[in-house]
Write a protein that holds these residues in place. Structure first.
Motif, mmCIF file in Angstrom:
data_model
loop_
_atom_site.group_PDB
_atom_site.id
_atom_site.type_symbol
_atom_site.label_atom_id
_atom_site.label_comp_id
_atom_site.label_asym_id
_atom_site.label_seq_id
_atom_site.Cartn_x
_atom_site.Cartn_y
_atom_site.Cartn_z
ATOM 1 N N GLY A 92 35.142 46.703 96.040
ATOM 2 C CA GLY A 92 33.540 46.572 96.244
ATOM 3 C C GLY A 92 32.512 47.608 95.099
ATOM 4 O O GLY A 92 31.673 46.989 94.649
ATOM 5 N N ARG A 93 33.311 48.671 94.821
ATOM 6 C CA ARG A 93 32.578 49.601 93.979
ATOM 7 C C ARG A 93 32.465 48.807 92.425
ATOM 8 O O ARG A 93 31.560 49.513 91.581
ATOM 9 C CB ARG A 93 33.072 50.711 93.892
ATOM 10 C CG ARG A 93 34.268 51.033 93.333
ATOM 11 C CD ARG A 93 34.917 52.402 93.406
ATOM 12 N NE ARG A 93 36.352 52.369 92.928
ATOM 13 C CZ ARG A 93 37.310 53.004 93.753
ATOM 14 N NH1 ARG A 93 37.161 53.545 94.861
ATOM 15 N NH2 ARG A 93 38.582 53.120 93.158
ATOM 16 N N ASP A 94 33.137 47.875 92.142
ATOM 17 C CA ASP A 94 33.209 47.179 91.040
ATOM 18 C C ASP A 94 32.099 46.349 90.687
ATOM 19 O O ASP A 94 32.011 45.612 89.692
ATOM 20 C CB ASP A 94 34.592 46.640 90.730
ATOM 21 C CG ASP A 94 35.728 47.497 90.602
ATOM 22 O OD1 ASP A 94 35.615 48.738 90.303
ATOM 23 O OD2 ASP A 94 37.085 47.543 91.100
ATOM 24 N N LEU A 95 31.500 45.772 91.775
ATOM 25 C CA LEU A 95 30.603 44.793 91.942
ATOM 26 C C LEU A 95 29.189 45.251 92.320
ATOM 27 O O LEU A 95 28.827 46.133 92.879
ATOM 28 C CB LEU A 95 31.154 43.919 93.048
ATOM 29 C CG LEU A 95 32.351 43.154 92.932
ATOM 30 C CD1 LEU A 95 32.963 42.437 94.230
ATOM 31 C CD2 LEU A 95 32.012 41.974 92.036
ATOM 32 N N ASP A 96 28.368 44.363 91.739
ATOM 33 C CA ASP A 96 26.709 44.433 92.217
ATOM 34 C C ASP A 96 26.366 43.267 92.888
ATOM 35 O O ASP A 96 26.213 42.268 92.011
ATOM 36 C CB ASP A 96 26.045 44.769 90.947
ATOM 37 C CG ASP A 96 24.490 45.320 91.237
ATOM 38 O OD1 ASP A 96 24.206 45.418 92.254
ATOM 39 O OD2 ASP A 96 23.706 45.261 90.223
ATOM 40 N N VAL A 97 26.318 43.275 94.112
ATOM 41 C CA VAL A 97 25.889 41.940 94.914
ATOM 42 C C VAL A 97 24.651 42.395 95.507
ATOM 43 O O VAL A 97 24.586 43.211 96.426
ATOM 44 C CB VAL A 97 27.102 41.676 96.038
ATOM 45 C CG1 VAL A 97 26.657 40.436 96.614
ATOM 46 C CG2 VAL A 97 28.504 41.413 95.177
ATOM 47 N N LYS A 98 23.739 41.366 95.279
ATOM 48 C CA LYS A 98 22.374 41.507 95.842
ATOM 49 C C LYS A 98 22.041 40.111 96.533
ATOM 50 O O LYS A 98 21.856 39.018 95.800
ATOM 51 C CB LYS A 98 21.370 41.719 94.801
ATOM 52 C CG LYS A 98 21.637 42.815 94.064
ATOM 53 C CD LYS A 98 20.333 43.353 93.103
ATOM 54 C CE LYS A 98 20.439 44.756 92.755
ATOM 55 N NZ LYS A 98 20.234 44.874 91.155
ATOM 56 N N ILE A 99 21.773 40.086 97.816
ATOM 57 C CA ILE A 99 21.428 38.906 98.746
ATOM 58 C C ILE A 99 19.858 39.347 98.979
ATOM 59 O O ILE A 99 19.672 40.255 99.711
ATOM 60 C CB ILE A 99 22.163 38.820 99.688
ATOM 61 C CG1 ILE A 99 23.936 38.596 99.053
ATOM 62 C CG2 ILE A 99 21.834 37.614 100.405
ATOM 63 C CD1 ILE A 99 24.706 38.620 100.365
ATOM 64 N N THR A 100 19.040 38.515 98.569
ATOM 65 C CA THR A 100 17.612 38.325 99.319
ATOM 66 C C THR A 100 17.375 37.306 100.076
ATOM 67 O O THR A 100 18.181 36.277 99.952
ATOM 68 C CB THR A 100 16.527 38.314 98.086
ATOM 69 O OG1 THR A 100 16.679 37.520 97.290
ATOM 70 C CG2 THR A 100 16.804 39.767 97.271
ATOM 71 N N GLN A 101 16.236 37.083 100.719
ATOM 72 C CA GLN A 101 15.990 35.748 101.481
ATOM 73 C C GLN A 101 16.042 34.571 100.323
ATOM 74 O O GLN A 101 16.020 33.300 101.089
ATOM 75 C CB GLN A 101 14.667 35.978 102.231
ATOM 76 C CG GLN A 101 13.562 36.178 101.469
ATOM 77 C CD GLN A 101 12.403 36.530 102.374
ATOM 78 O OE1 GLN A 101 12.641 36.558 103.581
ATOM 79 N NE2 GLN A 101 11.354 36.571 101.889
ATOM 80 N N ASP A 102 16.036 34.646 99.200
ATOM 81 C CA ASP A 102 15.856 33.521 98.453
ATOM 82 C C ASP A 102 16.459 33.580 97.179
ATOM 83 O O ASP A 102 16.245 32.892 96.035
ATOM 84 C CB ASP A 102 14.317 32.968 98.126
ATOM 85 C CG ASP A 102 13.473 34.003 97.625
ATOM 86 O OD1 ASP A 102 14.024 35.084 97.094
ATOM 87 O OD2 ASP A 102 12.168 33.949 97.634
ATOM 88 N N HIS A 103 17.418 34.568 96.905
ATOM 89 C CA HIS A 103 18.048 34.768 95.567
ATOM 90 C C HIS A 103 19.484 35.280 95.853
ATOM 91 O O HIS A 103 19.608 36.301 96.682
ATOM 92 C CB HIS A 103 17.214 35.622 94.535
ATOM 93 C CG HIS A 103 17.645 35.675 93.497
ATOM 94 N ND1 HIS A 103 17.037 34.739 92.431
ATOM 95 C CD2 HIS A 103 18.340 36.506 92.599
ATOM 96 C CE1 HIS A 103 17.573 35.024 91.297
ATOM 97 N NE2 HIS A 103 18.498 36.198 91.177
ATOM 98 N N LEU A 104 20.511 35.165 94.853
ATOM 99 C CA LEU A 104 21.778 35.667 95.054
ATOM 100 C C LEU A 104 22.133 36.205 93.529
ATOM 101 O O LEU A 104 22.104 35.418 92.684
ATOM 102 C CB LEU A 104 22.647 34.832 95.619
ATOM 103 C CG LEU A 104 24.182 35.084 95.632
ATOM 104 C CD1 LEU A 104 24.324 36.396 96.464
ATOM 105 C CD2 LEU A 104 24.996 34.008 96.025
ATOM 106 N N THR A 105 22.507 37.428 93.485
ATOM 107 C CA THR A 105 22.917 37.892 92.228
ATOM 108 C C THR A 105 24.666 38.517 92.524
ATOM 109 O O THR A 105 24.610 39.280 93.532
ATOM 110 C CB THR A 105 22.311 39.107 91.607
ATOM 111 O OG1 THR A 105 21.048 38.402 91.500
ATOM 112 C CG2 THR A 105 22.828 39.659 90.214
#
Length: 183
Positions: free
Chosen positions: A46-59
């Motif tokens: 998990g610490r190797d990743l940058d996961v961002k979830i918003t209501q209309d975007h995914l990174t």
């Protein structure tokens, strides 16, 4: 069995008309959620990743790489608080996106990516008991109205109107209702 009832590990490889495979990920959906599977190098944590979830975007990005694996707007709004991600088997990021509109099939997971023909999706079977009270009541009413129509009988709304008129007539016995027209 439909793919929605399979355990997540089996479901992640069962792409059908309800999902697709892209270069960096694959996805599948039910009416209420979209599951995105992103392969990552073995041993990823998990610490190797940058996961961002918003209501209309995914990174989704490996911190060690300059280019994200996924970086785009999702097909439709999601419930950020009900959406999650986790790493499975140290080599797969599994992202569960909860749809705001759980009555819509998505054409794609990320806007601008490969689209599927949503008319070819076979919806998962559900039982009335699986539905919340309000939805269940609406479905039961629709089923009743469908049976009534097939039998040439009045719908539940028509029955409700007839009952209201009957009460008015009982409360006003001296009134003449012979010229009254129902629409």
């Amino acid at each position: 069995r439909d793919s929605a009832s399979l355990p997540r590990k089996q479901r992640r490889h069962n792409m059908s008309a309800s999902g697709a495979s892209e270069d960096n990920y694959s996805w599948i959906q039910t009416l209420s959620e979209v599951t995105i599977n992103v392969p990552v190098p073995a041993g990823t944590r998990g610490r190797d990743l940058d996961v961002k979830i918003t209501q209309d975007h995914l990174t989704v990005k490996l911190k060690s790489q300059p280019t994200p694996l996924i970086d785009g707007d999702v097909h439709a709004r999601i419930k950020k608080g009900d959406s999650t991600w986790q790493i499975e088997d140290g080599n797969l990021v599994v992202i569960e996106l909860a749809k705001v509109n759980d009555m819509e099939w998505w054409k794609c997971a990320i806007k601008g990516h490969k689209e599927v023909d949503t008319t070819k999706i076979t919806p998962e079977n559900s039982k009335l008991s699986d539905l919340d009270g309000e939805t269940r009541a609406m479905v039961e009413k629709m089923m009743f109205d469908q049976r009534q129509k097939a039998a040439g009988l009045p719908s539940s709304d028509d029955l409700q109107k007839q009952e209201a008129i009957k009460k008015i007539m009982e409360q006003n016995p001296g009134m003449d209702f012979s010229q009254m027209k129902m629409s």
